[in-house]
Design a protein around this motif. Structure first.
Motif, mmCIF file in Angstrom:
data_model
loop_
_atom_site.group_PDB
_atom_site.id
_atom_site.type_symbol
_atom_site.label_atom_id
_atom_site.label_comp_id
_atom_site.label_asym_id
_atom_site.label_seq_id
_atom_site.Cartn_x
_atom_site.Cartn_y
_atom_site.Cartn_z
ATOM 1 N N PRO A 73 48.880 40.545 34.120
ATOM 2 C CA PRO A 73 48.378 40.269 35.470
ATOM 3 C C PRO A 73 48.404 41.542 36.320
ATOM 4 N N ASN A 74 47.350 41.756 37.068
ATOM 5 C CA ASN A 74 47.240 42.928 37.932
ATOM 6 C C ASN A 74 47.394 42.460 39.379
ATOM 7 N N PRO A 75 48.420 42.979 40.084
ATOM 8 C CA PRO A 75 48.616 42.535 41.473
ATOM 9 C C PRO A 75 47.399 42.813 42.357
ATOM 10 N N ASP A 76 46.591 43.815 41.982
ATOM 11 C CA ASP A 76 45.391 44.120 42.775
ATOM 12 C C ASP A 76 44.336 43.029 42.660
ATOM 13 N N ASN A 77 44.503 42.136 41.688
ATOM 14 C CA ASN A 77 43.528 41.058 41.506
ATOM 15 C C ASN A 77 43.895 39.804 42.294
ATOM 16 N N VAL A 78 44.951 39.895 43.099
ATOM 17 C CA VAL A 78 45.339 38.771 43.957
ATOM 18 C C VAL A 78 44.853 39.085 45.370
ATOM 19 N N ASP A 104 29.496 43.244 42.538
ATOM 20 C CA ASP A 104 28.197 43.494 41.907
ATOM 21 C C ASP A 104 27.309 42.257 41.924
ATOM 22 N N GLY A 105 27.765 41.206 42.620
ATOM 23 C CA GLY A 105 26.961 39.993 42.713
ATOM 24 C C GLY A 105 27.238 38.999 41.598
ATOM 25 N N ALA A 106 27.984 39.435 40.578
ATOM 26 C CA ALA A 106 28.312 38.519 39.480
ATOM 27 C C ALA A 106 29.396 37.556 39.946
ATOM 28 N N GLU A 107 29.397 36.366 39.365
ATOM 29 C CA GLU A 107 30.428 35.397 39.740
ATOM 30 C C GLU A 107 31.718 35.678 39.003
ATOM 31 N N ILE A 108 32.817 35.608 39.743
ATOM 32 C CA ILE A 108 34.142 35.832 39.172
ATOM 33 C C ILE A 108 34.960 34.576 39.429
ATOM 34 N N PRO A 109 35.606 34.021 38.391
ATOM 35 C CA PRO A 109 36.446 32.867 38.647
ATOM 36 C C PRO A 109 37.782 33.296 39.243
ATOM 37 N N GLY A 110 38.224 32.557 40.245
ATOM 38 C CA GLY A 110 39.530 32.808 40.843
ATOM 39 C C GLY A 110 40.267 31.495 40.956
ATOM 40 N N ILE A 111 41.587 31.548 40.838
ATOM 41 C CA ILE A 111 42.371 30.324 40.957
ATOM 42 C C ILE A 111 43.194 30.390 42.235
ATOM 43 N N ILE A 112 43.162 29.305 42.999
ATOM 44 C CA ILE A 112 43.920 29.253 44.248
ATOM 45 C C ILE A 112 45.390 29.020 43.903
ATOM 46 N N THR A 113 46.239 29.975 44.305
ATOM 47 C CA THR A 113 47.653 29.884 43.941
ATOM 48 C C THR A 113 48.547 29.512 45.114
ATOM 49 N N ASP A 114 48.037 29.672 46.361
ATOM 50 C CA ASP A 114 48.878 29.360 47.506
ATOM 51 C C ASP A 114 48.006 29.161 48.732
#
Length: 143
Positions: A73-78, A104-114
């Motif tokens: 896990p990369n903290p910069d990705n939070v 870049d306009g591409a969709e990135i999945p993110g998970i809501i953690t808090d």
């Protein structure tokens, strides 16, 4: 019989298992095998090295440490976002995976953690980042 090497186009079924034996992902669930080319960047180098030399019809169990599978896990990705940005039907709750537009306009999945007040924490790390996994692979064809 073709043997997997760099630039081979392979069709395979895979099942990803976690340390506790639970299945995280499987092409069998999707009903169709995965297709990829060795060296195209869709797999980690270590994973590709484990596939090289296999032939069609072969089955193998490959254990990968977290850094060789989906990375750490990369903290910069939070990221912390304003709750007001979440509009529409989407329910904002912890554990929800949502698609966001990347730079870049591409969709990135993110998970809501808090969720704290108007601040929503979204983690864009791969859900399996930081986990050791076992890939059970079944090579269907090699071209």
């Amino acid at each position: 019989m073709s043997t997997i090497q760099k630039d081979s186009a392979i069709t395979l079924h895979f099942t990803i298992k976690l340390n506790d034996g639970s299945v995280a992902d499987s092409t069998h669930n999707m009903g169709k095998p995965a297709k990829l080319i060795i060296g195209d960047g869709s797999l980690s180098d270590n994973f590709e090295q484990c596939l090289i030399g296999l032939t069609s019809g072969e089955n193998k169990s490959i254990e990968l440490k977290a850094q060789d599978a989906f990375g750490m896990p990369n903290p910069d990705n939070v990221h912390y976002m304003d709750r007001a940005k979440f509009v529409g039907d989407a329910e904002v709750e912890v554990g929800t995976v949502m698609a966001f537009s990347g730079p870049d306009g591409a969709e990135i999945p993110g998970i809501i953690t808090d969720i704290a007040g108007d601040s929503v924490t979204v983690d864009f790390n791969h859900p399996l980042a930081g986990q050791d996994v076992t890939f059970d692979v079944e090579i269907l064809s090699v071209e």
